[in-house]
Design an enzyme around this catalytic site. Structure first.
Site, PDB file in Angstrom:
ATOM      1  N   SER A  34       0.782  -1.235   0.000  1.00  0.00           N
ATOM      2  CA  SER A  34       0.000   0.000   0.000  1.00  0.00           C
ATOM      3  C   SER A  34       0.809   1.278   0.000  1.00  0.00           C
ATOM      4  O   SER A  34       0.400   2.280  -0.596  1.00  0.00           O
ATOM      5  CB  SER A  34      -0.964   0.008   1.197  1.00  0.00           C
ATOM      6  OG  SER A  34      -0.264  -0.167   2.418  1.00  0.00           O
ATOM      7  N   ASP A 232      -2.988   6.464  11.203  1.00  0.00           N
ATOM      8  CA  ASP A 232      -3.066   5.005  11.347  1.00  0.00           C
ATOM      9  C   ASP A 232      -1.721   4.389  11.716  1.00  0.00           C
ATOM     10  O   ASP A 232      -1.626   3.179  11.940  1.00  0.00           O
ATOM     11  CB  ASP A 232      -3.616   4.352  10.071  1.00  0.00           C
ATOM     12  CG  ASP A 232      -2.741   4.593   8.834  1.00  0.00           C
ATOM     13  OD1 ASP A 232      -1.634   5.165   8.969  1.00  0.00           O
ATOM     14  OD2 ASP A 232      -3.170   4.211   7.733  1.00  0.00           O
ATOM     15  N   HIS A 235       0.685   4.205   7.212  1.00  0.00           N
ATOM     16  CA  HIS A 235       0.878   4.762   5.876  1.00  0.00           C
ATOM     17  C   HIS A 235       1.538   6.135   5.919  1.00  0.00           C
ATOM     18  O   HIS A 235       1.267   6.946   6.810  1.00  0.00           O
ATOM     19  CB  HIS A 235      -0.470   4.856   5.153  1.00  0.00           C
ATOM     20  CG  HIS A 235      -1.089   3.529   4.908  1.00  0.00           C
ATOM     21  ND1 HIS A 235      -2.224   3.098   5.575  1.00  0.00           N
ATOM     22  CD2 HIS A 235      -0.718   2.500   4.096  1.00  0.00           C
ATOM     23  CE1 HIS A 235      -2.532   1.877   5.162  1.00  0.00           C
ATOM     24  NE2 HIS A 235      -1.625   1.493   4.267  1.00  0.00           N
TER      25      HIS A 235
END
Length: 260
Positions: A34, A232, A235
């Site tokens: 990601s 979070d 990321h």
């Protein structure tokens, strides 16, 4: 009537010439999970739409779409590749901007997005769907000319959950690099990997040590540790992705020279 047909023919020829001129010559594969696909600016499943100047479109920066056609690159680069997830800013566009800012003789650049969020490295092993897709897209990217200059790889967060996965990371990564070079018929293909800034589990340092210890020819590593994370804690933020793109560009220029 004849005049109108002539004008149409001229327009078609001009359009074809424009497309031919924009065939990517310097091609970079973007792969991993990601943080390569890009989650910069994504909060609670929505992208804020903020595109920094370093990531804005340029007619000389192309991307290979999911339909295997070249088009002008724009964020989010992985929108039609990392499907089922919300993509935002990644390092790819800033990487190209960094190449140009560092004075390399950068002409038309083609980015080939291949990353998929939430994937352990074993999901990229030879024979898997992601591996086959990467090899296929890479092959398609050079069918009209150009050359693959490097693979940019940012992955490993999902391999920090269990010690077994973390301990196996170096061997799996070295095997992946060897297999990709073989199957792409590029035995010396440069690979620039990113040492983790974060992880999904508690074995981040084991994976990081593995990444930093890989000592294959033409494999370089840039360190993302210390780059700002989103709330979070997994990321990279939008500006961290810009900084990472510049780090990757610097590593490519320092290690592999300017563009031919």
């Amino acid at each position: 009537m004849i005049e109108a047909m002539f004008k149409l023919l001229v327009l078609l020829l001009t359009f074809h010439s424009s497309l031919a001129a924009n065939v990517a010559k310097d091609i970079f594969i973007l792969a991993g999970q990601s943080n390569m696909a890009g989650r910069g600016g994504v909060v609670h499943g929505k992208w804020d739409g903020n595109v920094p100047p370093e990531c804005r479109p340029n007619p000389s920066t192309l991307r290979l779409s999911a339909k295997l056609t070249w088009e002008e690159a724009q964020e989010p680069l992985h929108a039609d590749i990392d499907v089922g997830k919300t993509c935002g800013i990644g390092p790819g566009m800033a990487f190209v901007d960094g190449l140009r800012a560092n004075g390399s003789r950068t002409g038309v650049v083609g980015l080939v997005p291949c990353a998929a969020g939430g994937t352990k490295i074993r999901k990229w092993a030879r024979g898997t769907r992601l591996y086959r897709q990467l090899v296929s897209r890479a092959g398609e990217s050079v069918k009209d000319g150009g050359a693959i200059r490097a693979i940019l790889w940012y992955q490993g967060e999902s391999d920090t959950v269990t010690k077994e996965d973390a301990d196996a990371y170096r061997g799996n990564m070295e095997t992946l690099i060897t297999n990709l070079r073989t199957d792409l018929n590029e035995p010396s293909l440069p690979v620039i990997q990113v040492a983790l800034a974060s992880g999904e589990g508690k074995f981040i340092e084991i994976v990081r040590r593995s990444q930093l210890a890989i000592n294959l020819p033409n494999v370089k590593c840039v360190d993302a540790k210390g780059l700002a994370l989103q709330t979070d804690n997994l990321h990279l933020t939008t500006m961290s992705q810009v900084h990472l793109g510049f780090k990757l560009a610097g590593a490519f220029i320092d290690s592999f020279g300017h563009m031919p």
